[in-house]
Scaffold this active site. Structure first.
Site, PDB file in Angstrom:
ATOM      1  N   HIS A   1     -27.753  12.477  36.519  1.00 12.02           N
ATOM      2  CA  HIS A   1     -29.148  13.334  37.712  1.00 12.02           C
ATOM      3  C   HIS A   1     -27.757  12.970  39.194  1.00 12.02           C
ATOM      4  CE1 HIS A   1     -32.312  10.974  35.287  1.00 12.02           C
ATOM      5  NE2 HIS A   1     -31.879  10.762  34.543  1.00 12.02           N
TER       6      HIS A   1
ATOM      7  N   HIS B   1     -38.037  11.188  29.926  1.00 14.67           N
ATOM      8  CA  HIS B   1     -37.209  10.316  29.162  1.00 14.67           C
ATOM      9  C   HIS B   1     -38.165   9.443  28.049  1.00 14.67           C
ATOM     10  CE1 HIS B   1     -34.579  11.305  32.611  1.00 14.67           C
ATOM     11  NE2 HIS B   1     -33.649   9.911  32.483  1.00 14.67           N
TER      12      HIS B   1
ATOM     13  N   GLU C   1     -35.609   4.676  25.537  1.00 14.71           N
ATOM     14  CA  GLU C   1     -34.774   3.560  25.581  1.00 14.71           C
ATOM     15  C   GLU C   1     -34.797   1.828  26.509  1.00 14.71           C
ATOM     16  OE1 GLU C   1     -30.198   3.514  28.608  1.00 14.71           O
ATOM     17  OE2 GLU C   1     -33.239   4.426  29.959  1.00 14.71           O
TER      18      GLU C   1
ATOM     19  N   ASP D   1     -25.050  10.144  32.207  1.00 13.80           N
ATOM     20  CA  ASP D   1     -26.510   9.629  33.025  1.00 13.80           C
ATOM     21  C   ASP D   1     -26.585   9.713  34.138  1.00 13.80           C
ATOM     22  OD1 ASP D   1     -29.599   8.295  33.052  1.00 13.80           O
ATOM     23  OD2 ASP D   1     -28.834   7.037  31.950  1.00 13.80           O
ATOM     24  N   ASP D   2     -25.650   8.762  34.950  1.00 13.38           N
ATOM     25  CA  ASP D   2     -25.524   7.821  35.918  1.00 13.38           C
ATOM     26  C   ASP D   2     -24.056   7.559  36.276  1.00 13.38           C
ATOM     27  OD1 ASP D   2     -28.008   8.155  37.426  1.00 13.38           O
ATOM     28  OD2 ASP D   2     -28.699   6.746  36.112  1.00 13.38           O
TER      29      ASP D   2
END
Length: 354
Positions: free
Chosen positions: A15, A199, A202, A280-281
């Protein structure tokens, strides 16, 4: 064992704001006179429970970081820093996900925001020796009509090379928003040839994966790890050829699993799923792409040959051109053909694979 930082790989789940490292965030915050929460700059990976309160804390920190990106120069810095970091870890392809809505107020709208990111991606590709493409993402927290607007915008810049839009995503807390209501936006994106990369699976379980599969017809699924809890759903993922963008560090950071050993990476691969590891982050979860491959090696026992297969899967799941994929796959073959580094011991003798 071979150096995983030199393993050529494609990074398909990163991201925009979350890609920053701490020095980049500190630099931006100082530039704009913004005081950021200590949790963003203490180099301590975020750990929250997998509930609404935990997500709120994660989102609050993410929003605080995003508030530091306030200009075209800032946006370009984010892209350049992400590309530089990925190139240093062996990435040959980066498909960075961005919701331009967040940055539009500072640059004159969502169209200029997208164009800035695309231009920065082209520049970063040339500067750092990898391909940087873009996934435009809508948010579940906004109206589905906003998603259609973004899908139409993404379609205008569709392509497969550096500095082009290659996919359309749907992010934010999957417990919110009606998945089916976003189907029209994904139809717009697919008609333009964009990959569908929402997404799912999760924070919610396999039933949500099934809903995303039926409603949005993804090419790749951001996370999707909870599909492992239902053999029928996982079999459907495999049969449809949907690649899973598995991000072990964020699964742990968001409390889905207690540690990386619990992430069902081996189960997914053994079931025949295409798995592309992602970070991801990194700003919040404290590790970048190579660390995810390290986790596969140390926590799940993946051999170098299996790690090379994961890298191949990431390349094949990317939207790179056929020529680029062939070149990337050849580089992976070269990596695995090299002898292991000195010091890789079996307990009896040093092992090399030639």
């Amino acid at each position: 064992m071979r150096d995983l930082a030199t393993l050529p790989k494609a990074h398909l789940h990163l991201h925009f704001t979350g890609s920053m490292d701490v020095p980049t965030l500190r630099d931006m915050a100082a530039r704009h006179g913004i005081r950021v929460p200590a949790a963003l700059v203490d180099d301590d990976p975020l750990r929250v429970p997998a509930d609404e309160r935990g997500w709120f804390r994660f989102q609050r920190l993410y929003d605080a970081a995003r508030a530091c990106v306030r200009s075209e120069a800032d946006m370009r810095q984010v892209v350049d820093a992400a590309a530089r970091a990925d190139a240093a870890e062996g990435s040959v392809r980066l498909e960075m996900q961005v919701d331009p809505t967040s940055y539009a107020p500072f640059v004159g709208g969502i169209t200029p925001a997208v164009e800035i990111v695309l231009d920065a991606a082209r520049e970063a590709s040339a500067a750092h020796g990898l391909e940087v493409a873009v996934v435009v993402a809508a948010s579940r927290m906004r109206h589905p009509l906003d998603a259609r607007t973004l899908a139409r915008l993404a379609a205008r810049y569709a392509g497969e090379g550096p500095g082009e839009v290659v996919g359309f995503g749907l992010s934010n807390d999957e417990r919110h928003g009606d998945t089916e209501q976003f189907a029209a936006a994904f139809r717009i994106a697919r008609r333009a040839g964009l990959a569908a990369v929402p997404h799912g699976g999760e924070l919610l379980g396999p039933a949500h994966v099934a809903t995303v599969l039926e409603s949005l017809h993804p090419d790749r699924l951001g996370h999707g790890v909870r599909a492992s809890e239902d053999p029928a759903v996982l079999a459907d993922v495999v049969e449809r050829g949907v690649a899973l963008e598995v991000c072990p560090a964020s699964n742990v950071g968001l409390g889905v699993y207690e540690d990386v050993a619990e992430v069902p990476l081996r189960a997914l691969v053994d079931a025949g799923a295409t798995v592309a590891l992602g970070a991801d982050d990194p700003l919040l979860f404290g590790s970048r792409l190579t660390a995810q491959y390290e986790a596969a090696r140390t926590a799940h026992g993946f051999s170098d040959a299996e790690l090379a297969d994961l890298a191949r899967a990431s390349v094949r799941a990317s939207r790179a051109s056929d020529a680029s994929r062939a070149s990337m796959l050849a580089r992976i073959d070269e990596w695995i053909s090299q002898p292991e580094e000195d010091g890789a011991e079996t307990g009896e003798e040093s092992v090399t694979n030639g």
